[in-house]
Design a protein around this motif. Structure first.
Motif, PDB file in Angstrom:
ATOM      1  N   LEU A  43       0.876  -1.207  -0.083  1.00  0.00           N
ATOM      2  CA  LEU A  43       0.061  -0.055   0.058  1.00  0.00           C
ATOM      3  C   LEU A  43       0.816   1.139  -0.027  1.00  0.00           C
ATOM      4  CD1 LEU A  43      -2.688  -1.046   2.537  1.00  0.00           C
ATOM      5  CD2 LEU A  43      -2.964  -0.940  -0.065  1.00  0.00           C
ATOM      6  N   GLU A  44       2.108   1.135   0.591  1.00  0.00           N
ATOM      7  CA  GLU A  44       2.966   2.290   0.654  1.00  0.00           C
ATOM      8  C   GLU A  44       3.305   2.670  -0.763  1.00  0.00           C
ATOM      9  OE1 GLU A  44       7.286   3.601   1.909  1.00  0.00           O
ATOM     10  OE2 GLU A  44       6.726   1.499   2.875  1.00  0.00           O
ATOM     11  N   MET A  45       3.633   1.407  -1.783  1.00  0.00           N
ATOM     12  CA  MET A  45       4.234   1.726  -2.764  1.00  0.00           C
ATOM     13  C   MET A  45       2.965   2.185  -3.869  1.00  0.00           C
ATOM     14  SD  MET A  45       7.527   1.392  -2.979  1.00  0.00           S
ATOM     15  CE  MET A  45       7.275   2.224  -1.192  1.00  0.00           C
ATOM     16  N   VAL A  46       1.857   1.583  -3.576  1.00  0.00           N
ATOM     17  CA  VAL A  46       0.588   2.032  -4.275  1.00  0.00           C
ATOM     18  C   VAL A  46       0.391   3.540  -4.309  1.00  0.00           C
ATOM     19  CG1 VAL A  46      -1.709   2.145  -4.392  1.00  0.00           C
ATOM     20  CG2 VAL A  46      -0.699  -0.169  -4.191  1.00  0.00           C
ATOM     21  N   LEU A  47       0.783   3.904  -3.018  1.00  0.00           N
ATOM     22  CA  LEU A  47       0.678   5.330  -2.813  1.00  0.00           C
ATOM     23  C   LEU A  47       1.581   6.244  -3.151  1.00  0.00           C
ATOM     24  CD1 LEU A  47      -0.545   5.295   1.038  1.00  0.00           C
ATOM     25  CD2 LEU A  47      -2.020   5.945  -1.033  1.00  0.00           C
ATOM     26  N   GLU A  48       2.936   5.753  -3.409  1.00  0.00           N
ATOM     27  CA  GLU A  48       4.004   6.423  -4.074  1.00  0.00           C
ATOM     28  C   GLU A  48       3.821   6.583  -5.619  1.00  0.00           C
ATOM     29  OE1 GLU A  48       7.389   8.492  -5.058  1.00  0.00           O
ATOM     30  OE2 GLU A  48       6.719   8.109  -2.775  1.00  0.00           O
ATOM     31  N   SER A  49       3.368   5.411  -6.044  1.00  0.00           N
ATOM     32  CA  SER A  49       3.048   5.468  -7.651  1.00  0.00           C
ATOM     33  C   SER A  49       1.838   6.265  -7.765  1.00  0.00           C
ATOM     34  CB  SER A  49       2.426   4.137  -7.854  1.00  0.00           C
ATOM     35  OG  SER A  49       1.431   3.593  -7.439  1.00  0.00           O
ATOM     36  N   LEU A  50       1.118   6.642  -6.891  1.00  0.00           N
ATOM     37  CA  LEU A  50      -0.008   7.876  -7.132  1.00  0.00           C
ATOM     38  C   LEU A  50       0.679   9.148  -7.645  1.00  0.00           C
ATOM     39  CD1 LEU A  50      -3.013   6.957  -4.667  1.00  0.00           C
ATOM     40  CD2 LEU A  50      -3.055   6.976  -7.019  1.00  0.00           C
ATOM     41  N   PHE A  51       1.644   9.548  -6.976  1.00  0.00           N
ATOM     42  CA  PHE A  51       2.248  10.755  -7.418  1.00  0.00           C
ATOM     43  C   PHE A  51       2.518  10.768  -8.952  1.00  0.00           C
ATOM     44  CE2 PHE A  51       3.838  10.818  -2.903  1.00  0.00           C
ATOM     45  CZ  PHE A  51       3.538  11.950  -2.661  1.00  0.00           C
ATOM     46  N   ALA A  52       2.996   9.533  -9.364  1.00  0.00           N
ATOM     47  CA  ALA A  52       3.192   9.763 -10.951  1.00  0.00           C
ATOM     48  C   ALA A  52       1.822   9.670 -11.730  1.00  0.00           C
ATOM     49  CB  ALA A  52       4.170   8.650 -11.280  1.00  0.00           C
ATOM     50  N   VAL A  53       0.886   8.907 -11.408  1.00  0.00           N
ATOM     51  CA  VAL A  53      -0.234   8.790 -12.153  1.00  0.00           C
ATOM     52  C   VAL A  53      -1.137  10.144 -11.986  1.00  0.00           C
ATOM     53  CG1 VAL A  53      -2.421   7.260 -12.275  1.00  0.00           C
ATOM     54  CG2 VAL A  53      -0.238   6.342 -11.889  1.00  0.00           C
ATOM     55  N   VAL A  54      -1.244  10.456 -10.956  1.00  0.00           N
ATOM     56  CA  VAL A  54      -1.837  11.752 -10.678  1.00  0.00           C
ATOM     57  C   VAL A  54      -1.403  12.923 -11.498  1.00  0.00           C
ATOM     58  CG1 VAL A  54      -2.860  13.379  -8.993  1.00  0.00           C
ATOM     59  CG2 VAL A  54      -2.961  11.058  -8.533  1.00  0.00           C
ATOM     60  N   ASP A  55      -0.128  13.203 -11.587  1.00  0.00           N
ATOM     61  CA  ASP A  55       0.564  14.347 -12.279  1.00  0.00           C
ATOM     62  C   ASP A  55       0.161  14.168 -13.854  1.00  0.00           C
ATOM     63  OD1 ASP A  55       1.591  15.572 -10.116  1.00  0.00           O
ATOM     64  OD2 ASP A  55       3.470  14.983 -10.225  1.00  0.00           O
ATOM     65  N   VAL A  56       0.488  12.861 -14.405  1.00  0.00           N
ATOM     66  CA  VAL A  56       0.443  12.681 -15.634  1.00  0.00           C
ATOM     67  C   VAL A  56      -1.156  12.665 -16.045  1.00  0.00           C
ATOM     68  CG1 VAL A  56       0.229  10.302 -15.963  1.00  0.00           C
ATOM     69  CG2 VAL A  56       1.318  11.396 -17.784  1.00  0.00           C
ATOM     70  N   PHE A  57      -2.061  12.368 -15.238  1.00  0.00           N
ATOM     71  CA  PHE A  57      -3.424  12.473 -15.481  1.00  0.00           C
ATOM     72  C   PHE A  57      -3.954  13.829 -15.695  1.00  0.00           C
ATOM     73  CE2 PHE A  57      -7.942  13.097 -14.114  1.00  0.00           C
ATOM     74  CZ  PHE A  57      -8.431  12.311 -14.904  1.00  0.00           C
ATOM     75  N   TRP A  58      -3.338  14.816 -14.821  1.00  0.00           N
ATOM     76  CA  TRP A  58      -3.911  16.242 -15.166  1.00  0.00           C
ATOM     77  C   TRP A  58      -2.891  16.973 -16.107  1.00  0.00           C
ATOM     78  CZ3 TRP A  58      -8.481  17.203 -13.518  1.00  0.00           C
ATOM     79  CH2 TRP A  58      -8.765  16.574 -12.239  1.00  0.00           C
ATOM     80  N   VAL A  59      -1.760  16.392 -16.056  1.00  0.00           N
ATOM     81  CA  VAL A  59      -0.920  17.188 -17.126  1.00  0.00           C
ATOM     82  C   VAL A  59      -1.160  16.806 -18.648  1.00  0.00           C
ATOM     83  CG1 VAL A  59       1.653  17.328 -17.858  1.00  0.00           C
ATOM     84  CG2 VAL A  59       1.117  17.482 -15.527  1.00  0.00           C
ATOM     85  N   SER A  60      -1.781  15.670 -18.675  1.00  0.00           N
ATOM     86  CA  SER A  60      -2.066  15.272 -20.119  1.00  0.00           C
ATOM     87  C   SER A  60      -3.118  16.052 -20.693  1.00  0.00           C
ATOM     88  CB  SER A  60      -2.489  13.812 -20.159  1.00  0.00           C
ATOM     89  OG  SER A  60      -3.828  13.537 -19.424  1.00  0.00           O
ATOM     90  N   ARG A  61      -3.941  16.996 -19.825  1.00  0.00           N
ATOM     91  CA  ARG A  61      -4.935  17.806 -20.403  1.00  0.00           C
ATOM     92  C   ARG A  61      -4.448  18.935 -21.146  1.00  0.00           C
ATOM     93  NH1 ARG A  61      -6.790  13.203 -18.214  1.00  0.00           N
ATOM     94  NH2 ARG A  61      -8.867  13.230 -18.100  1.00  0.00           N
ATOM     95  N   LEU A  62      -2.919  19.137 -20.850  1.00  0.00           N
ATOM     96  CA  LEU A  62      -2.228  20.271 -21.105  1.00  0.00           C
ATOM     97  C   LEU A  62      -1.498  20.195 -22.456  1.00  0.00           C
ATOM     98  CD1 LEU A  62      -0.488  21.712 -17.772  1.00  0.00           C
ATOM     99  CD2 LEU A  62      -2.754  22.296 -18.949  1.00  0.00           C
ATOM    100  N   GLY A  63      -1.470  18.885 -23.175  1.00  0.00           N
ATOM    101  CA  GLY A  63      -0.971  18.954 -24.593  1.00  0.00           C
ATOM    102  C   GLY A  63       0.510  18.112 -24.279  1.00  0.00           C
ATOM    103  N   SER A  64       0.882  17.563 -25.807  1.00  0.00           N
ATOM    104  CA  SER A  64       1.916  16.667 -25.693  1.00  0.00           C
ATOM    105  C   SER A  64       3.175  17.145 -25.230  1.00  0.00           C
ATOM    106  CB  SER A  64       2.257  16.121 -27.363  1.00  0.00           C
ATOM    107  OG  SER A  64       2.380  17.031 -28.128  1.00  0.00           O
ATOM    108  N   ASP A  65       3.544  18.691 -25.351  1.00  0.00           N
ATOM    109  CA  ASP A  65       4.595  19.294 -24.898  1.00  0.00           C
ATOM    110  C   ASP A  65       4.909  19.116 -23.226  1.00  0.00           C
ATOM    111  OD1 ASP A  65       5.798  19.933 -27.417  1.00  0.00           O
ATOM    112  OD2 ASP A  65       4.978  21.911 -27.264  1.00  0.00           O
ATOM    113  N   ALA A  66       3.600  19.430 -22.760  1.00  0.00           N
ATOM    114  CA  ALA A  66       3.580  19.061 -21.149  1.00  0.00           C
ATOM    115  C   ALA A  66       3.852  17.845 -20.751  1.00  0.00           C
ATOM    116  CB  ALA A  66       2.384  19.788 -20.689  1.00  0.00           C
ATOM    117  N   ILE A  67       3.235  16.802 -21.545  1.00  0.00           N
ATOM    118  CA  ILE A  67       3.406  15.479 -20.991  1.00  0.00           C
ATOM    119  C   ILE A  67       5.128  14.999 -21.330  1.00  0.00           C
ATOM    120  CG2 ILE A  67       2.878  13.046 -21.699  1.00  0.00           C
ATOM    121  CD1 ILE A  67       0.048  14.030 -22.677  1.00  0.00           C
TER     122      ILE A  67
END
Length: 470
Positions: A46-70
Motif C-alpha cells: 500500500l505504501e508503494m501504491v501511494l508512492e505510484s499515485l504521485f506519478a499517475v495523478v500528475d500525468v493524468f492532469w498534465v495530459s490535459r495540457l498537451g504533448s509538450d507538457a507530457i
C-alpha cells in the motif's frame, strides 16, 4: 499433578490484515512465515501504491495540457530516476543495517544506524538539489527537448529536481521504518503526502479557486508540497519513537565506524540503482529521436507500468526486511524460504496485472489521452512492457534479497550486465535498424529483465549473500 495448556489459536486472515494495517509489535524472526510476509507486505504494498499515485495523478492532469507538457514530465522523470536511484541506494543500505540490528535485538544499534542514515541523506540532498535548481533548462536541452518543451517545462524541472531532497528523505526515513518492521507507519506517512498532492494538483495546474494557474509547473509544486509535509511528519514520528525504534538524545551524534560501514554499503547500493535507473535515461533519449508524440506515449505507458510495479516493489521490500532481520537472528534457512515464497506471491500479483494491462490497454490509455497519434504508440508500449511482468516480479524479490542481506555489490554487477551491456545496445539496434522503431526500445526492456532474473537466480542459489556482514 498434571497441567494442561490450551493450544494457541492462530489469528485469522482478517485479523492479520487488520493488524498489518494498524501496526503493532511482531517478531518476524519466528512464528508463521506466511503471516510474517503478510504483516509486512500489506502496508509495504500500500505504501508503494501511494508512492505510484504521485506519478499517475500528475500525468493524468498534465495530459490535459498537451504533448509538450507530457513530454516535459517524461524527460524530467527520466532524470529524476537518478534521484530515485540515490534514494533507493541509501534506503536499501539503511533498511539492511537497521533490520540486522533489530534482528540482533540491539535497539541502540538500530537507532544509531538511523541517525547516520539521516545525516547522509541531508548532505546528499544539498549536493544534488542545488546544481539541478540552477541547470534545469540545460538539462532539458541535453535530453533532446525542443525549444517549446524547454519554455514550457523549465520551471517544472527546477522544482522537481531542485526540491529532490524531499524525495530522498521520504525514501530514507521510510526505509528506517521498514527496516525496523514498522511498515504501517511508512504507509500512513504516504497517505498524508498523497491526499495533499491529490488536492493541490488540479488547483495549482488549472488555477481553481484562490490558487494561481501555473500549468505544468503547478504539478511539480503540488508534488513537492505533499512530499515535503510528509517528510516533516516522518521526523515527528522518528522523534516520538515506535515499539521497535526510538531515537533518543544520546543517539544524536555521528558514529565514525557505523557511518563508514553505512557509506560503504550505500556507495555500491547507489551505484546499483544508478546503473539501473540511468538506463531509463538512455532509453528515453532513443525514444526522443522519434518525436514528442513518441515521448508522450512512452511517458503515459511507463507511468501506468510504474503504478503496478511499485506495489510489487513493496512485496520485494518485505523480503528485504525478512532477510535482514532473520540473518541478524541467525536464521538463514528462514531468510531463504522468505525469498522463495515472496517471489511466488509477487509473480502471482504482477502476472495478473500484466494480463489486465494487455487485454484492456486501449481503455486504460484512453483515460490519459485521446490524441490519435499518441494512443496507438502508448498501447503498444503498455502491452510490450506487460509481457515482462513475471520476470520483473521475481527479479525484484531476488535483488532486494541481496540488498536486505547487505550484499549491494552483486546486484550492481547484475544491473551493469543486464541494462548497459544488453538493454541499451539492443534498444538502439532494434529502434534504428529494424522496422520496430520506438517499439524496439520497449522490447529491449523485456529481454533485459528476463536476463537479469536468470543471472540473479544462479547467484542467489550459490548462497554467498548469507555470509554478508554489515
Amino acid at each position: 499433578m498434571e497441567t494442561s495448556t490450551q493450544p494457541e489459536i492462530a489469528p485469522s486472515l482478517w485479523q492479520s490484515i487488520r493488524e498489518a494495517l494498524r501496526g503493532g509489535h511482531q517478531d518476524f524472526t519466528s512464528g508463521s512465515l506466511n503471516r510474517s510476509i503478510l504483516l509486512l507486505a500489506i502496508p509495504m504494498v500500500l505504501e508503494m501504491v501511494l508512492e505510484s499515485l504521485f506519478a499517475v495523478v500528475d500525468v493524468f492532469w498534465v495530459s490535459r495540457l498537451g504533448s509538450d507538457a507530457i513530454a516535459t514530465v517524461g524527460l524530467t522523470e527520466s532524470i529524476l530516476t537518478l534521484v530515485f536511484a540515490v534514494g533507493m541506494g541509501l534506503g536499501m543500505s539503511t533498511t539492511a543495517m537497521v533490520a540486522r540490528r533489530v534482528g540482533e535485538k540491539n535497539a541502540d544499534g538500530a537507532a544509531i544506524s538511523a541517525v547516520q542514515a539521516i545525516f547522509l541523506g541531508l548532505v546528499t540532498s544539498l549536493v544534488i538539489g542545488l546544481p539541478c535548481l540552477l541547470l534545469a533548462p540545460k538539462l532539458l536541452t541535453l535530453m533532446g527537448a525542443t525549444p517549446a518543451i524547454v519554455a514550457t517545462g523549465a520551471n517544472y524541472m527546477r522544482i522537481a529536481l531542485g526540491g529532490s531532497g524531499v524525495i530522498l528523505m521520504l525514501f530514507l526515513n521510510n526505509a528506517i521504518f521498514r527496516g525496523a518492521g514498522d511498515a504501517a507507519i511508512a504507509m500512513r506517512l504516504l497517505w498524508v503526502s498523497n491526499i495533499l498532492n491529490l488536492i493541490l494538483d488540479p488547483c495549482l495546474i488549472f488555477g481553481l479557486g484562490p490558487f494561481p494557474k501555473l500549468g505544468v509547473t503547478g504539478a511539480a509544486l503540488a508534488t513537492f508540497s505533499g512530499r515535503g509535509i510528509g517528510v516533516l511528519y516522518q521526523f515527528y514520528r522518528l522523534a516520538r519513537g515506535t515499539e521497535r525504534l526510538h531515537i533518543a538524545a544520546r543517539h544524536m551524534r555521528l558514529h565514525g565506524e557505523v557511518l563508514w560501514r553505512l557509506m560503504r554499503v550505500s556507495i555500491s547500493g547507489i551505484l546499483q540503482f544508478l546503473i539501473s535507473q540511468a538506463s531509463w535515461i538512455g532509453l528515453v533519449r532513443i525514444v526522443s529521436l522519434f518525436g514528442a508524440s513518441a515521448v508522450a506515449a512512452y511517458t503515459i505507458g511507463i507511468r501506468i507500468v510504474i503504478f503496478a510495479i511499485l506495489p510489487s516493489w513493496g512485496l520485494s521490500n518485505a523480503a528485504a526486511t525478512l532477510v535482514g532481520q532473520n540473518l541478524g537472528a541467525g536464521h538463514v534457512d528462514r531468510a531463504r524460504k522468505a525469498v522463495w515464497r515472496t517471489g511466488l506471491w509477487n509473480m502471482a500479483f504482477l502476472g495478473t496485472v500484466g494480463v489486465v494491462f494487455i487485454v484492456f490497454a486501449p481503455a486504460i490509455i484512453g483515460l490519459f489521452t485521446n490524441d490519435p497519434v499518441v494512443v496507438p504508440a502508448a498501447v503498444s508500449c503498455l502491452r510490450i512492457f506487460s509481457y515482462g511482468n513475471m520476470a520483473y516480479a521475481y527479479g525484484m524479490v531476488l535483488m532486494q534479497a541481496f540488498n536486505g542481506a547487505g550484499d549491494t555489490v552483486t546486484p550492481t554487477y547484475i544491473n551493469l550486465v543486464g541494462f548497459w551491456m544488453l538493454e541499451i545496445p539492443l534498444a538502439w539496434w532494434l529502434a534504428m535498424h529494424t522496422p520496430l522503431g520506438a517499439k524496439g526500445v520497449f522490447v529491449s526492456v523485456v529481454v533485459a529483465q528476463t536476463a537479469v532474473v536468470m543471472i540473479s537466480l544462479v547467484l542467489f542459489r550459490q548462497g554467498r549473500w548469507a555470509q554478508q556482514k554489515i
